[in-house]
Design a protein around this motif. Structure first.
Motif: not given
Length: 215
Positions: A74-77, A95-104, A121-134
């Motif tokens: 099947g598929i793991d999200l 991160s978000f991933s889509v992965m075909p899998t097999a489980t016994y 399968g495939y995965s995408t990662n996002k790194l986000k910074y929120d800084f105090d402008s001061s």
């Protein structure tokens, strides 16, 4: 007494054989449903210094089809998010991933059913910074968000306890790796992110229409 034991054994074996057969489906929250929140700081004469707050959340829904008795493909999200806040600055890695899998699933004749699985399968990662402008020098430039994608794979194992004929509770171990490769100025950069942990979840098994008709 002998008749009673025979009937009990038949019921137990019938319970164990009543799921995970060819044509059945399984819907899971396998290997990863959790939330954690951590807060650390140093206090000097009643004043907090270096306070760091970390929160994380992960969930891995999946669906599988039994191509033969005991083996589901099947598929793991997967979705994972980790946020770290220090003073007014915040960093979030998701991160978000889509992965075909097999489980016994190994039938044991009891309510406890061990399982082993793997996927790629495939995965995408996002790194986000929120800084105090001061707190940022206006003469410096900062990249506030970066996104990378690449290959992901996982292995998992554990045991499913069949609370009912259709609902199982899972406890297991999982290892997954996210891998990227980039080239900058003719220099190759390879990055690997590994995760290993104990996971809890559930599995819901749906009988095939053919089996229901036969019964």
């Amino acid at each position: 007494m002998k008749k009673l034991l025979t009937v009990s054994a038949m019921l137990i074996l019938g319970f164990a054989d009543a799921q995970m057969t060819k044509g059945d489906w399984v819907i899971s929250g396998n290997t990863g449903l959790g939330f954690n929140n951590t807060n650390s700081f140093t206090k000097v004469q009643g004043v907090k210094y270096g306070e760091v707050k970390t929160s994380s959340f992960s969930v891995t829904p999946s669906v599988g089809y039994f191509v033969t008795d005991g083996l589901a493909v099947g598929i793991d999200l997967g979705f994972n998010s980790i946020s770290t806040k220090e003073n007014s600055n915040k960093t979030t890695v998701s991160s978000f991933s889509v992965m075909p899998t097999a489980t016994y699933y190994f039938k044991t004749g009891s309510k406890f059913i061990p399982f082993l699985g793997a996927g790629i399968g495939y995965s995408t990662n996002k790194l986000k910074y929120d800084f105090d402008s001061s707190s940022i020098d206006p003469l410096l430039l900062f990249e506030t968000e970066t996104v990378t994608d690449g290959l992901a794979w996982k292995v998992k194992g554990g045991v499913t306890y069949m609370a009912t004929q259709s609902l199982g509770l899972n406890l297991g171990l999982g290892f997954d790796q996210f891998y990227t490769k980039d080239t900058y100025s003719n220099v190759e950069y390879k990055t690997s992110t590994n995760n290993f942990g104990v996971n809890v979840g559930f599995s819901y098994f749906i009988k095939s229409k053919a089996e229901k008709t036969d019964k």
